[in-house]
Design a protein around this motif. Structure first.
Motif, short mmCIF file in Angstrom:
data_model
loop_
_atom_site.label_atom_id
_atom_site.label_comp_id
_atom_site.label_asym_id
_atom_site.label_seq_id
_atom_site.Cartn_x
_atom_site.Cartn_y
_atom_site.Cartn_z
N LYS A 35 0.84 -1.20 0.00
CA LYS A 35 0.00 0.00 0.00
C LYS A 35 0.87 1.24 0.00
O LYS A 35 1.89 1.31 0.69
CB LYS A 35 -0.92 0.02 1.22
CG LYS A 35 -2.16 -0.80 1.05
CD LYS A 35 -3.10 -0.65 2.23
CE LYS A 35 -4.35 -1.48 2.00
NZ LYS A 35 -5.23 -1.47 3.15
N GLY A 36 0.46 2.23 -0.78
CA GLY A 36 1.19 3.49 -0.85
C GLY A 36 2.35 3.47 -1.83
O GLY A 36 3.05 4.47 -1.98
N LYS A 37 2.56 2.34 -2.50
CA LYS A 37 3.64 2.20 -3.49
C LYS A 37 3.05 2.18 -4.89
O LYS A 37 1.90 1.78 -5.10
CB LYS A 37 4.40 0.89 -3.29
CG LYS A 37 4.97 0.71 -1.91
CD LYS A 37 6.29 1.36 -1.78
CE LYS A 37 6.94 0.99 -0.45
NZ LYS A 37 8.29 1.45 -0.38
N GLY A 70 9.43 4.95 -4.09
CA GLY A 70 8.12 4.32 -3.94
C GLY A 70 7.73 3.32 -5.02
O GLY A 70 6.57 2.91 -5.05
N LYS A 122 -0.67 4.27 -6.31
CA LYS A 122 -0.42 4.14 -4.87
C LYS A 122 -1.65 3.71 -4.08
O LYS A 122 -1.55 3.31 -2.92
CB LYS A 122 0.10 5.47 -4.30
CG LYS A 122 1.48 5.83 -4.82
CD LYS A 122 1.93 7.17 -4.29
CE LYS A 122 3.29 7.54 -4.85
NZ LYS A 122 3.78 8.83 -4.34
N ASP A 123 -2.84 3.78 -4.71
CA ASP A 123 -4.08 3.38 -4.05
C ASP A 123 -4.53 1.98 -4.48
O ASP A 123 -5.62 1.55 -4.10
CB ASP A 123 -5.19 4.39 -4.35
CG ASP A 123 -4.86 5.75 -3.78
OD1 ASP A 123 -4.39 5.83 -2.64
OD2 ASP A 123 -5.08 6.76 -4.49
#
Length: 159
Positions: free
Chosen positions: A22-24, A55, A132-133
């Motif tokens: 998550k967030g990547k 990221g 990222k979501d």
């Protein structure tokens, strides 16, 4: 449903939740070590080296469904990827990407982002770009080199 709802077995036989990413920004690729596109592993590793700290994660999923180009065991695949291409991005256990035995992640990816000729993956090194979501942003044919999609990755990373 997002890709974070899935798990996969790593090439070292550990169960991994994709929610760990998550967030990547993710680039998910079905790979093969005896394919004409196999040298793309080098380009994928270069992208990983360049953008991982910002990221990017690249997830490799070996598959033997196209021309028997990934016949080895997970251990053999890991050795080839590391010794021939320096791969140190996450690699997963060999899976099917098409058909009734397709990994659930790839069923999801191909149902959400159809290719030129429909949902099925046509060959090794089909690439899915995830934001990222956990949303599937784009799908790239095997002929699209990692270098040619760098600008798409940079855009999602805001770099």
């Amino acid at each position: 449903m997002t890709i974070y709802d899935f798990t996969a077995t790593t090439i070292r036989n550990d169960e991994k939740s994709l929610s760990d990413f998550k967030g990547k920004v993710l680039l998910i690729v079905n790979t093969a070590s005896e394919c004409g596109f196999t040298p793309q592993l080098e380009g994928l590793q270069e992208l990983y080296n360049k953008y991982n700290n910002q990221g990017l994660e690249i997830l490799g999923f070996p598959c033997n469904q196209f021309g028997n180009q990934e016949p080895g065991t997970d251990t053999e695949i890991a050795t080839i990827c590391q010794s021939n291409y320096g791969v140190n991005f996450p690699m997963f256990s060999k899976i099917d990407v098409n058909g009734e035995n397709a990994h659930p992640l790839f069923k999801h990816l191909t149902s959400e982002k159809k290719g030129l000729l429909g949902g099925n993956i046509k060959w090794n090194f089909t690439k899915f770009l995830i934001d990222k979501d956990g949303n599937i942003i784009d799908r790239f044919a095997p002929q699209k080199t990692p270098e040619s999609i760098e600008k798409n990755i940079k855009k999602l990373l805001n770099v």
